[in-house]
Write a protein that holds these residues in place. Structure first.
Motif, PDB file in Angstrom:
ATOM      1  N   THR A  56      30.246 -33.776 -99.316  1.00 61.80           N
ATOM      2  CA  THR A  56      29.065 -32.777 -99.484  1.00 61.80           C
ATOM      3  C   THR A  56      28.718 -32.221 -98.089  1.00 61.80           C
ATOM      4  OG1 THR A  56      27.414 -34.407 -99.113  1.00 61.80           O
ATOM      5  CG2 THR A  56      28.091 -33.720-101.380  1.00 61.80           C
ATOM      6  N   ASN A  57      28.979 -32.843 -96.744  1.00 60.95           N
ATOM      7  CA  ASN A  57      28.655 -32.598 -95.587  1.00 60.95           C
ATOM      8  C   ASN A  57      29.772 -32.599 -94.677  1.00 60.95           C
ATOM      9  OD1 ASN A  57      27.081 -31.837 -93.313  1.00 60.95           O
ATOM     10  ND2 ASN A  57      25.492 -33.492 -93.735  1.00 60.95           N
ATOM     11  N   PRO A  58      30.909 -31.890 -94.590  1.00 62.59           N
ATOM     12  CA  PRO A  58      31.906 -32.067 -93.785  1.00 62.59           C
ATOM     13  C   PRO A  58      31.733 -32.240 -92.317  1.00 62.59           C
ATOM     14  CG  PRO A  58      32.059 -29.781 -94.732  1.00 62.59           C
ATOM     15  CD  PRO A  58      30.939 -30.518 -95.335  1.00 62.59           C
ATOM     16  N   CYS A  59      32.458 -32.747 -91.534  1.00 60.88           N
ATOM     17  CA  CYS A  59      32.203 -32.839 -90.158  1.00 60.88           C
ATOM     18  C   CYS A  59      32.820 -31.606 -89.120  1.00 60.88           C
ATOM     19  CB  CYS A  59      32.769 -33.995 -89.519  1.00 60.88           C
ATOM     20  SG  CYS A  59      32.144 -35.504 -90.086  1.00 60.88           S
ATOM     21  N   VAL A  60      33.348 -30.637 -89.946  1.00 58.45           N
ATOM     22  CA  VAL A  60      33.694 -29.387 -89.227  1.00 58.45           C
ATOM     23  C   VAL A  60      33.700 -28.359 -90.226  1.00 58.45           C
ATOM     24  CG1 VAL A  60      35.583 -27.916 -88.387  1.00 58.45           C
ATOM     25  CG2 VAL A  60      35.897 -30.642 -88.178  1.00 58.45           C
ATOM     26  N   ASN A  61      32.723 -27.119 -89.573  1.00 60.15           N
ATOM     27  CA  ASN A  61      32.085 -26.181 -90.763  1.00 60.15           C
ATOM     28  C   ASN A  61      32.006 -24.929 -89.842  1.00 60.15           C
ATOM     29  OD1 ASN A  61      31.452 -25.069 -92.904  1.00 60.15           O
ATOM     30  ND2 ASN A  61      30.308 -26.827 -93.389  1.00 60.15           N
ATOM     31  N   ILE A  62      31.927 -23.850 -90.611  1.00 65.21           N
ATOM     32  CA  ILE A  62      31.987 -22.413 -90.021  1.00 65.21           C
ATOM     33  C   ILE A  62      30.973 -21.563 -90.689  1.00 65.21           C
ATOM     34  CG2 ILE A  62      33.892 -21.724 -91.548  1.00 65.21           C
ATOM     35  CD1 ILE A  62      34.983 -20.009 -89.065  1.00 65.21           C
ATOM     36  N   SER A  63      30.441 -20.610 -90.088  1.00 63.31           N
ATOM     37  CA  SER A  63      29.320 -19.798 -90.520  1.00 63.31           C
ATOM     38  C   SER A  63      29.606 -18.480 -90.038  1.00 63.31           C
ATOM     39  CB  SER A  63      28.053 -20.269 -90.678  1.00 63.31           C
ATOM     40  OG  SER A  63      27.420 -20.519 -89.152  1.00 63.31           O
ATOM     41  N   ALA A  77      31.439 -25.137 -85.745  1.00 64.85           N
ATOM     42  CA  ALA A  77      30.850 -26.534 -85.314  1.00 64.85           C
ATOM     43  C   ALA A  77      31.472 -27.547 -85.752  1.00 64.85           C
ATOM     44  CB  ALA A  77      29.234 -26.660 -86.201  1.00 64.85           C
ATOM     45  N   VAL A  78      31.731 -28.684 -84.850  1.00 64.17           N
ATOM     46  CA  VAL A  78      32.591 -29.824 -84.812  1.00 64.17           C
ATOM     47  C   VAL A  78      31.510 -30.868 -84.531  1.00 64.17           C
ATOM     48  CG1 VAL A  78      34.509 -31.011 -83.780  1.00 64.17           C
ATOM     49  CG2 VAL A  78      34.642 -28.730 -84.366  1.00 64.17           C
ATOM     50  N   GLN A  79      31.380 -31.683 -85.442  1.00 69.44           N
ATOM     51  CA  GLN A  79      30.540 -32.830 -85.133  1.00 69.44           C
ATOM     52  C   GLN A  79      31.397 -33.807 -84.297  1.00 69.44           C
ATOM     53  OE1 GLN A  79      28.846 -34.693 -88.493  1.00 69.44           O
ATOM     54  NE2 GLN A  79      27.594 -36.194 -87.468  1.00 69.44           N
ATOM     55  N   LYS A  80      30.761 -34.394 -83.422  1.00 69.24           N
ATOM     56  CA  LYS A  80      31.181 -35.544 -82.399  1.00 69.24           C
ATOM     57  C   LYS A  80      31.219 -37.002 -83.136  1.00 69.24           C
ATOM     58  CE  LYS A  80      28.185 -34.384 -79.292  1.00 69.24           C
ATOM     59  NZ  LYS A  80      27.520 -34.594 -78.099  1.00 69.24           N
ATOM     60  N   PRO A  81      32.504 -37.393 -83.027  1.00 63.57           N
ATOM     61  CA  PRO A  81      32.763 -38.900 -83.521  1.00 63.57           C
ATOM     62  C   PRO A  81      31.595 -39.909 -82.833  1.00 63.57           C
ATOM     63  CG  PRO A  81      34.656 -37.885 -83.354  1.00 63.57           C
ATOM     64  CD  PRO A  81      33.833 -36.892 -82.724  1.00 63.57           C
ATOM     65  N   ARG A 141      23.236 -27.908 -88.148  1.00 60.59           N
ATOM     66  CA  ARG A 141      23.501 -27.164 -86.815  1.00 60.59           C
ATOM     67  C   ARG A 141      23.522 -25.841 -87.264  1.00 60.59           C
ATOM     68  NH1 ARG A 141      22.121 -24.612 -83.805  1.00 60.59           N
ATOM     69  NH2 ARG A 141      22.912 -24.601 -81.547  1.00 60.59           N
ATOM     70  N   LEU A 142      24.317 -25.236 -88.001  1.00 59.64           N
ATOM     71  CA  LEU A 142      24.853 -24.036 -88.202  1.00 59.64           C
ATOM     72  C   LEU A 142      23.686 -23.155 -89.097  1.00 59.64           C
ATOM     73  CD1 LEU A 142      28.525 -24.324 -89.588  1.00 59.64           C
ATOM     74  CD2 LEU A 142      27.800 -23.579 -87.388  1.00 59.64           C
ATOM     75  N   GLN A 143      22.708 -24.059 -89.606  1.00 58.88           N
ATOM     76  CA  GLN A 143      21.517 -23.167 -90.085  1.00 58.88           C
ATOM     77  C   GLN A 143      20.638 -22.443 -89.103  1.00 58.88           C
ATOM     78  OE1 GLN A 143      19.504 -26.159 -92.405  1.00 58.88           O
ATOM     79  NE2 GLN A 143      20.795 -25.849 -94.268  1.00 58.88           N
ATOM     80  N   ALA A 144      20.760 -22.910 -87.682  1.00 54.32           N
ATOM     81  CA  ALA A 144      19.730 -22.343 -86.758  1.00 54.32           C
ATOM     82  C   ALA A 144      20.469 -21.202 -86.049  1.00 54.32           C
ATOM     83  CB  ALA A 144      19.312 -23.436 -85.588  1.00 54.32           C
ATOM     84  N   CYS A 145      21.716 -21.096 -86.291  1.00 57.20           N
ATOM     85  CA  CYS A 145      22.367 -20.078 -85.659  1.00 57.20           C
ATOM     86  C   CYS A 145      21.943 -18.598 -85.811  1.00 57.20           C
ATOM     87  CB  CYS A 145      23.925 -20.136 -85.927  1.00 57.20           C
ATOM     88  SG  CYS A 145      24.793 -21.485 -85.136  1.00 57.20           S
ATOM     89  N   PRO A 146      21.763 -18.119 -86.973  1.00 56.02           N
ATOM     90  CA  PRO A 146      21.216 -16.880 -87.003  1.00 56.02           C
ATOM     91  C   PRO A 146      19.825 -16.465 -86.375  1.00 56.02           C
ATOM     92  CG  PRO A 146      21.751 -17.560 -89.227  1.00 56.02           C
ATOM     93  CD  PRO A 146      21.870 -18.775 -88.358  1.00 56.02           C
ATOM     94  N   ILE A 147      19.325 -17.253 -85.949  1.00 55.37           N
ATOM     95  CA  ILE A 147      17.808 -16.999 -85.328  1.00 55.37           C
ATOM     96  C   ILE A 147      17.834 -17.364 -83.755  1.00 55.37           C
ATOM     97  CG2 ILE A 147      16.403 -16.774 -87.466  1.00 55.37           C
ATOM     98  CD1 ILE A 147      15.551 -19.628 -86.764  1.00 55.37           C
ATOM     99  N   GLU A 148      19.200 -17.956 -83.327  1.00 54.39           N
ATOM    100  CA  GLU A 148      18.935 -18.484 -82.036  1.00 54.39           C
ATOM    101  C   GLU A 148      19.021 -17.213 -81.088  1.00 54.39           C
ATOM    102  OE1 GLU A 148      20.414 -23.052 -81.743  1.00 54.39           O
ATOM    103  OE2 GLU A 148      22.296 -21.410 -82.335  1.00 54.39           O
ATOM    104  N   PHE A 149      18.655 -17.562 -79.871  1.00 53.60           N
ATOM    105  CA  PHE A 149      18.760 -16.579 -78.953  1.00 53.60           C
ATOM    106  C   PHE A 149      19.980 -16.413 -78.575  1.00 53.60           C
ATOM    107  CE2 PHE A 149      18.739 -15.260 -74.323  1.00 53.60           C
ATOM    108  CZ  PHE A 149      18.020 -13.933 -74.470  1.00 53.60           C
ATOM    109  N   GLN A 150      20.859 -17.276 -78.321  1.00 55.67           N
ATOM    110  CA  GLN A 150      22.313 -17.269 -77.919  1.00 55.67           C
ATOM    111  C   GLN A 150      23.067 -16.210 -78.983  1.00 55.67           C
ATOM    112  OE1 GLN A 150      24.684 -20.547 -78.462  1.00 55.67           O
ATOM    113  NE2 GLN A 150      26.130 -19.747 -77.030  1.00 55.67           N
TER     114      GLN A 150
END
Length: 407
Positions: free
Chosen positions: A314-321, A245-249, A208-217
């Motif tokens: 390798t893929n934590p459910c909480v991350n930050i960028s 980003a927090v993944q929903k259980p 999900r975070l990979q898309a953030c740098p090019i999103e309109f938001q």
């Protein structure tokens, strides 16, 4: 006495006559600031954008668990930003729940809903609120490991360490409006203001975070903030946007979230004969605190979710960028943002006539019909009846509406 208003002619088109008819019947167009959610909405269906944004129409009875829980999770984040201590944040959150439930009671009474339906709606809303609090409370205890440079640790400690200078501020510049989750500074660099974008997501946070740098938001938040005076925040520059980003259980609050005793009596037969049963005997009613503990186990891959542990490493459910100002001020990104903004303006500045807004696909990505399909199937002359019959209400969309991924 005020002068009588002349009844407009019955419209025969979706043009000016339709707009006058709708205005006469209480469906006056709003003047709205361009929000970050507008770009996606306009790309999907300009006609829906016109109905929801320019006319402010929303279905009073529309419900979505994803939207409800996502909104509550944003409120949990806001409470923690403001209070920085669990108990103080929970008290603020509980007060918000009480106010929301009272609002639903009042609406149910005014709308003539049956007492049984009101109780069902209130119970559903409270469950969503408690579910979202459990997600967030568990998530802030999870270690994140961002790719590249950036902080590591747990969100709980991270939020305590930063200076929250504003929480959900409504900020305007010309025809644009933004409402980021928070504005913060770091103690070591108080002159640099950062925009915080909090998201709950069904996808992997890394993906999900990979898309953030090019999103309109992201672009909209930064470019509007970068044009505003920063003296109010005692800052000199905007550092960029921080995405959390927090993944929903995927686990639901329910009968597993009860107190239990462990039955260790020996098995009397089978391949494990003589070994202790180690079976949980559940007691009482479900408790949100037990659910919070189970969410944490799901997040990190413990206990009954031990099979998830390798993936969580390798893929934590909480991350930050971080999306830096340097990146967002690149000429290519600036050009892209300006093009997107002009696209939004091309609709925001149109005369508010139904025919000026193209209709997108009435079937949504989930395969369900759009809530606005009744307007798509009828002429504007009957829209006042559709509003009443389909339980639509008008509201100002420039209010505290979260804009992250909450689906």
């Amino acid at each position: 006495m005020p002068p009588e208003t002349e009844t407009p002619k019955v419209p025969t088109s979706g043009g000016k006559d339709a707009a006058e008819w709708l205005h006469y019947h209480g469906l006056a167009p709003r003047s709205v600031g361009i929000r970050s959610s507008d770009y996606r909405s306009l790309r999907t269906c300009p006609f829906t954008w016109y109905l929801s944004r320019r006319l402010g129409l929303v279905k009073a009875s529309k419900y979505s668990a994803a939207l409800s829980r996502g909104s509550w999770a944003h409120l949990a984040f806001a409470a923690y930003c403001l209070r920085k201590e669990r108990e103080a944040a929970l008290e603020m959150y509980d007060n918000a729940i009480d106010l929301r439930l009272e609002e639903l009671r009042r609406y149910g009474k005014s709308a003539g809903q049956s007492p049984e339906l009101v109780r069902e709606i209130i119970a559903r809303e409270e469950k969503d609120a408690r579910t979202a609090w459990a997600w967030f409370s568990a998530a802030i205890q999870v270690s994140f490991r961002p790719d590249g440079e950036g902080p590591t640790g747990k969100l709980d400690g991270w939020l305590r360490a930063v200076n929250v200078v504003a929480q959900e501020p409504m900020l305007r510049h010309e025809d644009c409006v933004i409402q980021p989750d928070a504005l913060i500074t770091f103690p070591k660099d108080p002159d640099t203001l950062w925009i915080v974008d909090f998201k709950t997501t069904s996808a992997s946070p890394i993906d999900r975070l990979q898309a953030c740098p090019i999103e309109f938001q992201t672009q909209h938040y930064f470019n509007v903030m970068n044009k505003l005076p920063l003296s109010e925040y005692s800052a000199k520059r905007v550092g960029g946007v921080i995405h959390i980003a927090v993944q929903k259980p995927t686990i639901e609050f329910g009968m597993k979230d009860r107190a239990y005793t462990l039955d260790t009596s020996p098995l009397k037969s089978g391949p494990r004969k003589g070994e202790p049963r180690n079976e949980k005997i559940y007691l009482g009613e479900p408790d949100p605190q037990f659910y919070e503990g189970r969410c944490y186990q799901w997040y990190v891959g413990e206990d009954e979710y031990l099979h998830l542990a390798p993936e969580r490493l390798t893929n934590p459910c909480v991350n930050i960028s971080f999306t830096s100002a340097t990146h967002l001020l690149d000429s290519k990104l600036v050009s892209q943002y300006n093009s997107r903004l002009e696209f939004c303006r091309s609709y925001a500045n149109r005369e508010p006539y139904p025919d000026n807004f193209e209709m997108g696909d009435p079937i949504q990505g989930t395969g369900t019909p759009s809530a606005y399909m009744p307007f798509m199937l009828t002429d504007p002359v009957v829209w006042p009846d559709v509003v009443r019959g389909e339980n639509f209400v008008q509201r100002d969309r420039d209010d505290a509406v979260p804009e992250g991924d909450i689906a």
